[in-house]
Design a protein around this motif. Sequence first.
Motif, PDB file in Angstrom:
ATOM      1  N   MET A 339       0.814  -1.214   0.000  1.00 53.12           N
ATOM      2  CA  MET A 339       0.000   0.000   0.000  1.00 53.12           C
ATOM      3  C   MET A 339       0.851   1.269   0.000  1.00 53.12           C
ATOM      4  O   MET A 339       0.464   2.297  -0.569  1.00 53.12           O
ATOM      5  CB  MET A 339      -0.945  -0.006   1.204  1.00 53.12           C
ATOM      6  CG  MET A 339      -1.871   1.203   1.277  1.00 53.12           C
ATOM      7  SD  MET A 339      -2.928   1.393  -0.200  1.00 53.12           S
ATOM      8  CE  MET A 339      -4.296   0.309   0.235  1.00 53.12           C
ATOM      9  N   ASP A 340       2.040   1.218   0.611  1.00 52.07           N
ATOM     10  CA  ASP A 340       2.896   2.403   0.606  1.00 52.07           C
ATOM     11  C   ASP A 340       3.747   2.508  -0.662  1.00 52.07           C
ATOM     12  O   ASP A 340       4.558   3.422  -0.797  1.00 52.07           O
ATOM     13  CB  ASP A 340       3.786   2.446   1.849  1.00 52.07           C
ATOM     14  CG  ASP A 340       4.769   1.278   1.913  1.00 52.07           C
ATOM     15  OD1 ASP A 340       4.712   0.398   1.029  1.00 52.07           O
ATOM     16  OD2 ASP A 340       5.580   1.237   2.861  1.00 52.07           O
ATOM     17  N   GLY A 341       3.548   1.565  -1.591  1.00 54.11           N
ATOM     18  CA  GLY A 341       4.231   1.635  -2.880  1.00 54.11           C
ATOM     19  C   GLY A 341       5.482   0.796  -2.993  1.00 54.11           C
ATOM     20  O   GLY A 341       6.083   0.738  -4.071  1.00 54.11           O
ATOM     21  N   LYS A 342       5.876   0.109  -1.932  1.00 55.70           N
ATOM     22  CA  LYS A 342       7.128  -0.643  -1.958  1.00 55.70           C
ATOM     23  C   LYS A 342       6.975  -1.925  -2.782  1.00 55.70           C
ATOM     24  O   LYS A 342       6.061  -2.722  -2.562  1.00 55.70           O
ATOM     25  CB  LYS A 342       7.586  -0.987  -0.545  1.00 55.70           C
ATOM     26  CG  LYS A 342       8.935  -1.718  -0.501  1.00 55.70           C
ATOM     27  CD  LYS A 342       9.343  -2.059   0.920  1.00 55.70           C
ATOM     28  CE  LYS A 342       9.744  -0.817   1.681  1.00 55.70           C
ATOM     29  NZ  LYS A 342      10.307  -1.159   3.023  1.00 55.70           N
ATOM     30  N   ALA A 343       7.885  -2.095  -3.758  1.00 54.35           N
ATOM     31  CA  ALA A 343       7.922  -3.323  -4.546  1.00 54.35           C
ATOM     32  C   ALA A 343       9.026  -4.238  -4.025  1.00 54.35           C
ATOM     33  O   ALA A 343       8.806  -5.419  -3.784  1.00 54.35           O
ATOM     34  CB  ALA A 343       8.142  -3.007  -6.021  1.00 54.35           C
ATOM     35  N   TYR A 344      10.212  -3.680  -3.918  1.00 50.31           N
ATOM     36  CA  TYR A 344      11.346  -4.341  -3.279  1.00 50.31           C
ATOM     37  C   TYR A 344      11.873  -3.406  -2.206  1.00 50.31           C
ATOM     38  O   TYR A 344      11.366  -2.305  -2.006  1.00 50.31           O
ATOM     39  CB  TYR A 344      12.445  -4.644  -4.300  1.00 50.31           C
ATOM     40  CG  TYR A 344      12.095  -5.727  -5.287  1.00 50.31           C
ATOM     41  CD1 TYR A 344      11.405  -6.867  -4.891  1.00 50.31           C
ATOM     42  CD2 TYR A 344      12.480  -5.624  -6.618  1.00 50.31           C
ATOM     43  CE1 TYR A 344      11.089  -7.865  -5.808  1.00 50.31           C
ATOM     44  CE2 TYR A 344      12.177  -6.610  -7.541  1.00 50.31           C
ATOM     45  CZ  TYR A 344      11.480  -7.734  -7.124  1.00 50.31           C
ATOM     46  OH  TYR A 344      11.173  -8.711  -8.033  1.00 50.31           O
ATOM     47  N   GLU A 345      12.936  -3.833  -1.544  1.00 44.64           N
ATOM     48  CA  GLU A 345      13.503  -3.034  -0.466  1.00 44.64           C
ATOM     49  C   GLU A 345      13.900  -1.646  -0.936  1.00 44.64           C
ATOM     50  O   GLU A 345      13.789  -0.668  -0.219  1.00 44.64           O
ATOM     51  CB  GLU A 345      14.712  -3.754   0.143  1.00 44.64           C
ATOM     52  CG  GLU A 345      15.272  -3.091   1.397  1.00 44.64           C
ATOM     53  CD  GLU A 345      14.259  -3.025   2.522  1.00 44.64           C
ATOM     54  OE1 GLU A 345      14.286  -2.038   3.280  1.00 44.64           O
ATOM     55  OE2 GLU A 345      13.435  -3.964   2.656  1.00 44.64           O
ATOM     56  N   ASN A 346      14.370  -1.549  -2.178  1.00 45.78           N
ATOM     57  CA  ASN A 346      14.869  -0.257  -2.677  1.00 45.78           C
ATOM     58  C   ASN A 346      14.116   0.243  -3.900  1.00 45.78           C
ATOM     59  O   ASN A 346      14.591   1.133  -4.605  1.00 45.78           O
ATOM     60  CB  ASN A 346      16.358  -0.358  -3.011  1.00 45.78           C
ATOM     61  CG  ASN A 346      16.623  -1.324  -4.154  1.00 45.78           C
ATOM     62  OD1 ASN A 346      15.829  -2.218  -4.408  1.00 45.78           O
ATOM     63  ND2 ASN A 346      17.734  -1.135  -4.845  1.00 45.78           N
ATOM     64  N   VAL A 347      12.947  -0.331  -4.203  1.00 48.21           N
ATOM     65  CA  VAL A 347      12.175   0.063  -5.389  1.00 48.21           C
ATOM     66  C   VAL A 347      10.744   0.381  -4.965  1.00 48.21           C
ATOM     67  O   VAL A 347      10.090  -0.427  -4.295  1.00 48.21           O
ATOM     68  CB  VAL A 347      12.167  -1.045  -6.463  1.00 48.21           C
ATOM     69  CG1 VAL A 347      11.390  -0.567  -7.694  1.00 48.21           C
ATOM     70  CG2 VAL A 347      13.586  -1.430  -6.862  1.00 48.21           C
ATOM     71  N   TYR A 348      10.257   1.563  -5.388  1.00 46.20           N
ATOM     72  CA  TYR A 348       8.906   2.005  -5.056  1.00 46.20           C
ATOM     73  C   TYR A 348       8.125   2.321  -6.330  1.00 46.20           C
ATOM     74  O   TYR A 348       8.671   2.859  -7.290  1.00 46.20           O
ATOM     75  CB  TYR A 348       8.947   3.248  -4.156  1.00 46.20           C
ATOM     76  CG  TYR A 348       9.453   2.964  -2.766  1.00 46.20           C
ATOM     77  CD1 TYR A 348       8.562   2.737  -1.719  1.00 46.20           C
ATOM     78  CD2 TYR A 348      10.816   2.900  -2.500  1.00 46.20           C
ATOM     79  CE1 TYR A 348       9.011   2.470  -0.438  1.00 46.20           C
ATOM     80  CE2 TYR A 348      11.286   2.633  -1.216  1.00 46.20           C
ATOM     81  CZ  TYR A 348      10.372   2.417  -0.200  1.00 46.20           C
ATOM     82  OH  TYR A 348      10.831   2.140   1.067  1.00 46.20           O
TER      83      TYR A 348
END
Length: 478
Positions: A339-348
């Motif tokens: 929900m906050d846009g996080k796909a991976y640890e360093n990718v939004y």
Amino acid sequence: MDMPIILSKRHRRPRSMKDCEPGLPYNEIIENGKRIDLCHDTQTKKYVKKIEIPIDTSILHSKLLRIFPSLVKTYSKHLINLPDSITSNNDQKELEFLEVQNIIIGGGTSGLGVLSEINKEEKTILISSDIEWNTHIPYPLPQTNKDEFSKLLKDIINENKDKILEGVLLGKFDEGIGFLTKSKILMIKTKRIFLASGGRYIPPIFDGNDVPGVISKNLYLRYGNQLTNVIALGNTDDIVKVLFKVEKKIVINNGILFLSKYYRELIDELGVEIINSNNLQVKREKGGMLKITTDERTFSSNILVYAIIKQPKIDHSYNIGIPYDFNEYFHVYMPIHSMDGKAYENVYIVGGMRGISDEYTSFLSGKTAVNEKYLDEFINNLKDYTYIYNYYQQKNPKRNTSPYIYGSKGYVCECEDITLSEVKIQVSRGFSKVEEIKRTTGLGTGDCQGKLCTYSLGSFLGDRQLITFRTPLYRMVI
């Protein structure tokens, strides 16, 4: 709205651009060996080549060409959409390597939301193809004054000019994320990536869907919103935004409608008439007007503006390693994210890359990806002012038929002139995947490399996977 006209490759039909994103069909032409960007060229000349004999691509598999291979060279210009010649380009682009802490890919409201929250001390680059255009908001916003919001966006740009570059994403390389700018090719290594490159409005399919004057909401707002004789076609909040200044507030729909709470009420307030049609036909009359025929009624209009589903640019996200899913209710291909846009640890993933079309909510999605204090405000806006909020609530959504199908005829791929009838023939032969249809028809192999047609085809087939979007994502002149 006077647009340049080009003849299509196989069927020699008059065509024009539908959107202004670099690399999409009929946005560029070669004239006297020079490339002309029709989206930003001020000429209104109608670029029409001499009439040629249309040849089906099946000739490539004929025994005649095996016996006389020299004929390939003679007739290749009929089969491959290439100019006879291109003048040499002496502007060689240097390759530059950079290391930064943050890359923001895209300069829409979500990208500017990210930029406004990132620590000023961190080395950050925002790369966008047309950032100034994104500050132009031609219709009212439900949450805030549009002029004040536009000024806020411009202020963010002015305060961060040293961090903003004009360019497009080429894709992922071993050396980093590649970008093509006016003067150089950048290869960037970064700690965090914010994908804010937005979404696309995919052309619907009906008899005459390739006629010049059938355009996306994006192109209408950029060049044609001074026209008031407009008919709208679509099924989301976005199509309502077309109707503020038009004479007849009419939306043609195929029975599938996705509206947020705010826009359901706004339709009644504006007096919008929704007309269902599953047998749409569009023709251009001699006077230049469009004749638009639904199941029961006929309209005459300057243009037909469509906004079906805002599809995230899966070619961007998938290319840099983010998987996606197909939602059978909305028929949207969505990068997998929280929900906050996080796909991976360093990718939004932010903004239109999440299918968000409301400008202010998109802005908040960018701020939320950097600073979680905006999360509650973002969710409330997502719920009240976007239809895509329900995407996050449906664990087992019911399946809808494709929102792109408005008839039994029409073009699925305008680059390669592949019709819905040709697709159905391949389906009857047992091919049921987008990749299979691509291999058997050539769909998705033209100028835009499947950036439009594979979405509507995937929706029609109900296929959860599109094609492999390989680097480079946009055409490069070598």
